[in-house]
Design a protein around this motif. Sequence first.
Motif, PDB file in Angstrom:
ATOM      1  N   ALA A  20       0.830  -1.203   0.000  1.00 15.81           N
ATOM      2  CA  ALA A  20       0.000   0.000   0.000  1.00 15.81           C
ATOM      3  C   ALA A  20       0.865   1.254   0.000  1.00 15.81           C
ATOM      4  N   ALA A  21       1.953   1.243   0.770  1.00 12.48           N
ATOM      5  CA  ALA A  21       2.858   2.398   0.812  1.00 12.48           C
ATOM      6  C   ALA A  21       3.500   2.632  -0.547  1.00 12.48           C
ATOM      7  N   LEU A  22       3.921   1.549  -1.200  1.00  5.41           N
ATOM      8  CA  LEU A  22       4.515   1.675  -2.528  1.00  5.41           C
ATOM      9  C   LEU A  22       3.497   2.208  -3.530  1.00  5.41           C
ATOM     10  N   GLY A  23       2.267   1.690  -3.452  1.00  4.03           N
ATOM     11  CA  GLY A  23       1.230   2.169  -4.354  1.00  4.03           C
ATOM     12  C   GLY A  23       0.903   3.633  -4.130  1.00  4.03           C
ATOM     13  N   SER A  24       0.941   4.069  -2.873  1.00  7.33           N
ATOM     14  CA  SER A  24       0.657   5.473  -2.573  1.00  7.33           C
ATOM     15  C   SER A  24       1.695   6.398  -3.184  1.00  7.33           C
ATOM     16  N   LEU A  25       2.939   5.913  -3.300  1.00  8.30           N
ATOM     17  CA  LEU A  25       3.997   6.737  -3.897  1.00  8.30           C
ATOM     18  C   LEU A  25       3.955   6.731  -5.419  1.00  8.30           C
ATOM     19  N   THR A  26       3.533   5.635  -6.001  1.00 10.72           N
ATOM     20  CA  THR A  26       3.653   5.492  -7.460  1.00 10.72           C
ATOM     21  C   THR A  26       2.357   5.748  -8.220  1.00 10.72           C
ATOM     22  N   LEU A  27       1.207   5.715  -7.533  1.00 12.02           N
ATOM     23  CA  LEU A  27      -0.077   5.876  -8.206  1.00 12.02           C
ATOM     24  C   LEU A  27      -0.698   7.219  -7.852  1.00 12.02           C
ATOM     25  N   GLY A  28      -1.361   7.810  -8.822  1.00 16.67           N
ATOM     26  CA  GLY A  28      -2.023   9.081  -8.578  1.00 16.67           C
ATOM     27  C   GLY A  28      -2.616   9.644  -9.841  1.00 16.67           C
ATOM     28  N   ALA A  29      -3.181  10.843  -9.721  1.00 13.98           N
ATOM     29  CA  ALA A  29      -3.822  11.481 -10.873  1.00 13.98           C
ATOM     30  C   ALA A  29      -2.826  11.798 -11.970  1.00 13.98           C
TER      31      ALA A  29
END
Length: 331
Positions: A20-29
């Motif tokens: 989840a932490a990795l996804g929070s850094l790499t995914l976004g608008a």
Amino acid sequence: MSARRHPLLIPILIALTLLAALGSLTLGAVPLSPARIFAVVTGGGDEVARAILIDLRLPRMLLGLVVGAMLGLSGAALQGYLRNPLAEPSVLGASNAAALGAVCALYFGLSHIHPLILPVLAIATSFAAIGALFLLAGPSESPLTLILAGIAVATLAGAGIALSLNLSPNPFAAMEIMSWLMGSLENRSYAHVWMALPCVAIGAALLIADGRSLDALTLGEEGAQALGVDLRTARLRMMLGVAIGVGGAVAVSGAIGFVGLIVPHLVRPLTDRSPSAILIPSLLGGAALLTLADIGVRLIPTSNELKLGVLTALLGVPVFLVHLMRERRLW
């Protein structure tokens, strides 16, 4: 310890939290290619990618982990202490009081003087609520007395929030208050991280230290006292842990509900159901759940970003109801 929890529970939760932490850094608008992300991580990269990753997504990811961990842990601790499967931080009025402090900062325009005034005032009102709880509960050590006193404090705080909305001097102030009450990690900085982190660390330490007392309380108050548990000290640690930890978390994230209620129920079937065995899994599960939900509000295509508290409620209620139907006889 392995007999008290499924041997894979903690490793799976740690892996899920890291994912989840990795996804929070790499995914976004704003999409970032792996090459641009790697360049920033290795100390290079363009200014835009660096600003998005380091200045925007990293503090948001850290707050998602910290706030989620505190909400999950406090929910598990309160459910064990109050022996009530519906207990969560708002039961003692700490969440509502912290929200009232933040609303006062917005209503009187104090948050425009300095951004940190809002979280400081939210933490202060959370402490005040716990003080009022001590006065209302008196010398009683009964969980029922604490629940009733907490309902009174929470209701008073809710009335104060409603009054501020009713008397709001202009519609823009009311909109700002409503936006904060729905909860979000958007536009948070490292200042908010450093504000929440010490509070959460202290609160979590106090709650985890209560593990033995929580297990003893499953035998009832008289049984716990016979085992040498000081109920007054246990109650003090519990309420201070919730006030400090949840007050600091809510102060920077806004009002985010349901995490403290649902996470303990999701991890409980994989333990021996003793309160202390659920604490650490709930901490990890809360961190992973809130961070994943925060990724969701960024990726769902809407004209305005969804509020985190809205999404956790929309996703959490059906999951909780299904889980409740399966586990209602096992609590």
